[in-house]
Motif scaffolding. Structure first.
Motif, PDB file in Angstrom:
ATOM      1  N   LYS A 108       0.836  -1.204   0.000  1.00 54.40           N
ATOM      2  CA  LYS A 108       0.000   0.000   0.000  1.00 54.40           C
ATOM      3  C   LYS A 108       0.867   1.250   0.000  1.00 54.40           C
ATOM      4  CE  LYS A 108      -1.851   1.385   3.855  1.00 54.40           C
ATOM      5  NZ  LYS A 108      -2.674   1.497   5.085  1.00 54.40           N
ATOM      6  N   THR A 113      -2.589   0.452  -4.277  1.00 57.70           N
ATOM      7  CA  THR A 113      -1.891  -0.780  -3.936  1.00 57.70           C
ATOM      8  C   THR A 113      -1.274  -1.376  -5.191  1.00 57.70           C
ATOM      9  OG1 THR A 113      -3.736  -2.298  -4.347  1.00 57.70           O
ATOM     10  CG2 THR A 113      -3.655  -1.211  -2.180  1.00 57.70           C
ATOM     11  N   ILE A 123      -8.464  -2.640   0.903  1.00 54.98           N
ATOM     12  CA  ILE A 123      -7.364  -2.683   1.865  1.00 54.98           C
ATOM     13  C   ILE A 123      -7.845  -3.164   3.232  1.00 54.98           C
ATOM     14  CG2 ILE A 123      -5.769  -1.223   3.189  1.00 54.98           C
ATOM     15  CD1 ILE A 123      -5.502   0.517   0.639  1.00 54.98           C
TER      16      ILE A 123
END
Length: 267
Positions: free
Chosen positions: A31, A41, A93
């Motif tokens: 990330k 990402t 994420i």
């Protein structure tokens, strides 16, 4: 299915495979922060490359604009692809299973083909200009409500430009006076697709980018809805300020939004 839409679907599924595989090993995802509250990402980048590879193989002379890499060249082509390989990166994420691949094609400046693909649910929203919108091959339509009563709306907070938070909060307060409720899901592409499918009755957000809007705009329009900027005009792709709904609900939403427009949001 239109031949160019068929290739776009293939590209979306290819990117979806990249994303789905990564979901099982989120601890391995790399990330980076692009800007304030804006993340990217390695999966975003790999998914974009998967899309570009498919599009370039079939249409080597077409232009392509992607969220992560930008312009892939040939901006003079009458065909321009606009791609968001992973709309809802923050959800991804965090392991929140709500994100999508978004691909649109403009022909001579007009939206012509669109795909939004949810790789976890296997839901494929598609549209071709003048041919309607579909979810997994079945025709979809926006809801046909007479007014704002009972509506479920969707929005996104202006987290990248927090100077707009007071105006957005005022809009939410105003709209909630008539709507039943408001949702915030974290993926503008899926919000627009859900409006087209009748799951949401309307959607509005501040400060989106063309790749957030393009595919969803065509799908909503082909499902019988309307898309505008906050003034009721057609500058949403440039301003990033968008409202989408059925005709009568859109009118009600604009009525609630307009009194709270700052100078910056009136453009």
């Amino acid at each position: 299915m239109h031949p160019m839409l068929n290739i776009a679907v293939r590209a979306a599924r290819s990117a979806g495979n990249v994303i789905a595989r990564a979901c099982g090993q989120l601890d391995m995802v790399q990330k980076l922060q692009k800007g304030t509250n804006d993340f990217v990402t390695n999966v975003d980048k790999e998914a974009e490359q998967a899309i570009v590879q498919v599009l370039k193989k079939s249409f080597p002379t077409h232009g392509i604009v992607g969220e992560e890499h930008g312009d892939y060249g040939n901006s003079d082509s009458e065909f321009q692809w606009i791609i968001d390989p992973l709309d809802g990166t923050t959800n991804f994420i965090k392991g929140i299973p709500h994100f999508a691949v978004s691909i649109a094609l403009k022909h001579q400046g007009k939206l012509d083909q669109a795909v939004i693909f949810d790789p976890l649910r296997g839901e494929l929203f598609t549209a071709s200009r003048g041919r309607g919108a579909q979810l997994n091959g079945t025709r979809i339509r926006v809801t046909n409500l007479p007014d704002m009563g009972g509506t479920i709306l969707a929005t996104g907070f202006p987290f990248k430009n927090k100077t707009h938070i007071p105006a957005h909060a005022a809009m939410v307060t105003s709209l909630l006076a008539d709507a039943a409720d408001i949702r915030r899901t974290g993926s503008a592409a899926l919000d627009l697709a859900y409006v087209a499918a009748g799951r949401f009755d309307g959607f509005f957000e501040i400060g989106l980018k063309p790749w957030d809007i393009a595919a969803g705009e065509l799908i909503v329009r082909e499902a019988g809805g309307l898309v505008s900027d906050f003034t009721g005009g057609s500058n949403q792709m440039r301003s990033g300020n968008i409202v989408a709904a059925s005709p009568k609900v859109l009118a009600g939403m604009l009525k609630g939004i307009r009194p709270h427009l700052t100078e910056a949001l009136s453009r």
